[in-house]
Design a protein around this motif. Structure first.
Motif, short mmCIF file in Angstrom:
data_model
loop_
_atom_site.label_atom_id
_atom_site.label_comp_id
_atom_site.label_asym_id
_atom_site.label_seq_id
_atom_site.Cartn_x
_atom_site.Cartn_y
_atom_site.Cartn_z
N THR A 1 0.67 -1.14 -0.02
CA THR A 1 0.02 0.07 0.14
C THR A 1 0.71 1.42 0.14
O THR A 1 0.65 1.96 -0.72
CB THR A 1 -0.90 0.12 1.25
N ALA A 2 1.88 1.40 0.74
CA ALA A 2 2.69 2.57 1.01
C ALA A 2 3.43 2.83 -0.40
O ALA A 2 4.09 3.91 -0.57
CB ALA A 2 3.73 2.31 2.01
N MET A 3 3.78 1.69 -1.16
CA MET A 3 4.30 1.87 -2.54
C MET A 3 3.45 2.18 -3.48
O MET A 3 4.09 2.47 -4.83
CB MET A 3 5.17 0.61 -2.82
N SER A 4 2.10 2.38 -3.39
CA SER A 4 1.03 2.71 -4.58
C SER A 4 0.85 4.04 -4.36
O SER A 4 1.30 4.94 -3.65
CB SER A 4 -0.03 1.89 -4.07
N SER A 5 0.01 4.52 -5.48
CA SER A 5 -0.41 5.65 -5.61
C SER A 5 -1.85 6.15 -4.39
O SER A 5 -1.89 7.23 -4.07
CB SER A 5 -0.94 6.28 -6.80
N GLY A 6 -2.24 5.04 -3.78
CA GLY A 6 -3.21 5.19 -2.89
C GLY A 6 -4.39 5.51 -3.36
O GLY A 6 -5.44 6.10 -2.66
N PHE A 7 -4.82 5.26 -4.80
CA PHE A 7 -6.02 5.61 -5.23
C PHE A 7 -6.93 4.48 -4.99
O PHE A 7 -6.68 3.27 -5.40
CB PHE A 7 -5.79 5.80 -6.76
N ILE A 8 -8.39 4.69 -4.58
CA ILE A 8 -9.25 3.54 -4.34
C ILE A 8 -10.66 3.86 -5.10
O ILE A 8 -11.06 5.06 -4.96
CB ILE A 8 -9.66 3.75 -2.86
N PRO A 9 -10.94 3.12 -6.21
CA PRO A 9 -12.21 3.67 -6.85
C PRO A 9 -13.33 3.28 -5.91
O PRO A 9 -13.41 2.31 -5.55
CB PRO A 9 -12.03 2.44 -8.06
N ALA A 10 -14.45 4.11 -6.23
CA ALA A 10 -15.60 3.93 -5.38
C ALA A 10 -16.60 4.68 -6.13
O ALA A 10 -16.35 5.77 -6.69
CB ALA A 10 -15.71 4.47 -4.02
N ALA A 11 -17.91 4.06 -5.99
CA ALA A 11 -19.04 4.59 -6.93
C ALA A 11 -20.00 5.32 -6.11
O ALA A 11 -20.17 4.79 -4.79
CB ALA A 11 -19.71 3.64 -7.90
N ASN A 12 -20.63 6.36 -6.35
CA ASN A 12 -21.88 6.81 -5.71
C ASN A 12 -21.48 7.61 -4.52
O ASN A 12 -22.29 7.48 -3.47
CB ASN A 12 -22.97 5.84 -5.63
N THR A 13 -20.33 8.10 -4.40
CA THR A 13 -19.92 8.60 -3.02
C THR A 13 -20.38 10.02 -3.03
O THR A 13 -20.58 10.94 -4.09
CB THR A 13 -18.46 8.77 -2.84
N ARG A 14 -20.39 10.73 -1.55
CA ARG A 14 -20.86 12.10 -1.87
C ARG A 14 -19.53 13.07 -2.07
O ARG A 14 -19.96 14.09 -2.61
CB ARG A 14 -21.16 12.74 -0.14
N PHE A 15 -18.50 12.33 -2.46
CA PHE A 15 -17.07 13.17 -3.05
C PHE A 15 -17.61 13.31 -4.22
O PHE A 15 -17.17 14.47 -4.77
CB PHE A 15 -16.03 12.58 -2.74
N GLN A 16 -18.19 12.38 -5.05
CA GLN A 16 -18.58 12.54 -6.53
C GLN A 16 -19.77 13.48 -6.58
O GLN A 16 -19.82 14.42 -7.46
CB GLN A 16 -18.94 10.97 -6.99
N HIS A 17 -20.72 13.36 -5.65
CA HIS A 17 -21.90 14.10 -5.70
C HIS A 17 -21.56 15.70 -5.64
O HIS A 17 -22.17 16.52 -6.20
CB HIS A 17 -22.92 13.87 -4.62
N ASN A 18 -20.59 15.91 -4.59
CA ASN A 18 -20.00 17.36 -4.47
C ASN A 18 -19.63 18.02 -5.70
O ASN A 18 -19.62 19.21 -5.66
CB ASN A 18 -19.38 17.62 -3.20
N LEU A 19 -19.13 17.14 -6.44
CA LEU A 19 -18.34 17.77 -7.79
C LEU A 19 -19.21 17.47 -9.03
O LEU A 19 -18.65 17.50 -10.03
CB LEU A 19 -16.84 17.13 -7.86
N GLY A 20 -20.30 16.91 -8.73
CA GLY A 20 -21.42 16.77 -9.75
C GLY A 20 -21.03 15.53 -10.65
O GLY A 20 -21.55 15.65 -11.84
N VAL A 21 -20.49 14.64 -10.05
CA VAL A 21 -20.30 13.44 -10.90
C VAL A 21 -21.36 12.51 -10.57
O VAL A 21 -21.67 11.96 -9.31
CB VAL A 21 -19.06 12.88 -10.48
N THR A 22 -21.96 11.85 -11.59
CA THR A 22 -22.89 11.01 -11.45
C THR A 22 -22.54 9.74 -11.85
O THR A 22 -22.10 9.25 -12.82
CB THR A 22 -24.18 11.16 -12.19
N ASP A 23 -22.42 8.89 -10.72
CA ASP A 23 -22.01 7.53 -11.07
C ASP A 23 -22.75 6.25 -10.05
O ASP A 23 -23.79 6.81 -9.61
CB ASP A 23 -20.50 7.27 -10.41
#
Length: 473
Positions: free
Chosen positions: A53-75
């Motif tokens: 994990t520490a050697m990765s970019s630390g990116f985790i895909p997730a759908a239908n989150t409030r972080f998406q909603h707050n930026l207008g992303v519909t998933d």
């Protein structure tokens, strides 16, 4: 490392739940189980938990989150599941794919709200195969920062991490129930700990040369850019117990590791218009196909290297990535005022480089795909000044492993769940199909974090059920 037949041994200590591995998977599993009031400990071979994990970019895909909603992303979870399956050729277990996609948003929000992990939605580009912005990361965009946040959460929750405790043996009875483990300390001393349930969160086999050669022969000469502790312990224990294994030829490679600096260069450079050329000044692939399968393509080039070429627009956007800034500081990023200067500076044939750039210009003007199937947009064509990074292909981590059901219980070869053994992350069969081309960006941490949370919750439910049954008259 072995499976030891259980013979009513007296263990030095006993805990209801043990988790092997203190990477993202093990930490999240512990947080989920501890919320249910289960007494547990994480066993970690290193002095300081880091893992892949520490050697990765630390990116985790997730759908239908409030972080998406707050930026207008519909998933939606359905769209995410479809993207995962489309990338892997519909080879993954659809039930597990649906589970991870459905639970991804909840897990990200739970970690943010209950445990203070400072997630943000990564903007500016789409990784190959994702139709929507759905990568969630901490502000510095590094796996090291993600690990720090999870370790802080574990400390705040009072979770015990036994560091420098390498698990060498599992004690298993004749019903295939794990009764405990033996750990070895750096000085060679050993202790045994009994348990009622065990979660394998100790990643895959990328650091085991013999297993890589057996299951990933095309990458046997690749630089391994993962944690050295990923020796396939979970896989070997599972196989010895008669567990089912699937997709052992699956992995996450990466075609953009700065060499000799060994710094991960984000594939965002390619997705925003960058290209890769070999030492002959020629492109050799569709850089938008995916960074995992690109590893083998780069390794097939002369001297097993390529040059990432990009421009000032991309260079500016790359400043959001700490790894990129580290690459700059180390001298991995080179700049040139003109194409002629770049050819001379990198030792590339000028005519071939000019032909490569002219072809991109022509495809952009005519809106036709190149011979590799890539489309070029006029707005994203590279313009001077140019930037370059010498890269190679690397193996990051394996994606095949122990087959699990939707509660993260390990299955035997007959499809039946083993009594009290769970697996997640790199220890479990992932959702990347059977080879290196099925990896959709983020699949590794998706399985580690989301399946890790499911494993922790499921183990807690199993233990509560055991207690309830014991209390019955």
């Amino acid at each position: 490392m072995a499976i030891i037949p259980y013979a009513h041994d007296s263990f030095d200590a006993h805990l209801p739940l043990l988790i092997i591995g203190a990477g993202a998977c093990g930490l999240v599993a512990a947080l989920a189980a501890q919320e249910s009031g289960v007494e547990l400990a994480i066993l970690e071979r290193d002095a300081l938990p880091r893992g892949s994990t520490a050697m990765s970019s630390g990116f985790i895909p997730a759908a239908n989150t409030r972080f998406q909603h707050n930026l207008g992303v519909t998933d939606s979870a359905e769209a995410m599941a479809e993207d995962i399956q489309k990338k892997n050729g519909f080879e993954a277990d659809p039930a597990i794919v649906e589970l991870l996609a459905t639970q991804s948003g909840h897990t990200i929000e739970w970690l943010a709200d209950q445990h203070g992990v400072p997630f943000e939605l990564v903007e500016g580009f789409l990784y190959p195969g994702h139709r929507h912005l759905r990568m969630h990361a901490t502000p510095r965009r590094t796996g090291e920062e993600l690990m720090g946040a999870l370790l802080n959460a574990a400390e705040a929750a009072g979770i015990d991490i036994l560091a420098q405790a390498r698990v060498v043996d599992l004690h298993v009875d004749d019903t295939q129930r794990v009764r405990g483990v033996t750990i070895e300390r750096p000085d060679g001393s050993r202790e045994s700990i009994g348990c009622d349930a065990l979660i394998l969160a100790c990643n895959g086999y990328g650091g085991n040369v013999e297993l890589v050669e057996r299951y990933l022969p095309t990458l046997k000469h690749a630089l391994y850019y993962g944690h050295e502790g990923n020796q396939g312990d979970a896989l070997l224990w599972g196989q010895a117990m008669g567990a089912s294994t699937k997709d052992l030829g699956a992995c996450q490679g990466h075609g953009s590791l700065a060499t000799p600096h060994q710094i991960l260069i984000s594939w965002a450079l390619m997705m925003q218009g960058g290209i890769q050329v070999n030492l002959n000044g020629k492109r050799f692939s569709n850089e938008h196909g995916g960074y995992s399968e690109q590893a083998a393509k780069v390794l097939a080039q002369p001297e097993q290297v390529a040059w990432n070429l990009f421009d000032a627009r991309i260079q500016e956007s790359a400043q959001a990535f700490e790894d990129y800034r580290n690459a700059q500081e180390s001298g991995a990023v080179r700049s040139f005022a003109t194409l002629e200067e770049m050819a001379a500076g990198l030792g590339l044939p000028l005519t071939a480089l000019q032909t490569t750039f002219a072809a991109m210009q022509q495809h952009a003007e005519e809106q036709t795909p190149d011979t590799f199937g890539r489309h070029f947009e006029p707005a994203n064509l590279l313009k001077p000044p140019y930037y370059a990074i010498r890269v190679t292909g690397a193996l990051f981590h394996t994606q095949g492993g122990l087959e699990v059901n939707p509660t993260a219980r390990v299955l035997n070869t007959h499809g039946q769940a083993l009594p009290n053994l769970f697996a997640a992350g790199g220890a479990a069969r992932g959702v990347s199909g059977s080879n290196d081309s099925g990896y959709l960006s983020g699949n590794g941490l998706l399985s580690a974090v989301v399946l890790g949370a499911i494993a922790g919750k499921s183990a807690a439910e199993l233990l509560h059920l055991k207690l309830s049954s014991a209390a019955l008259p």
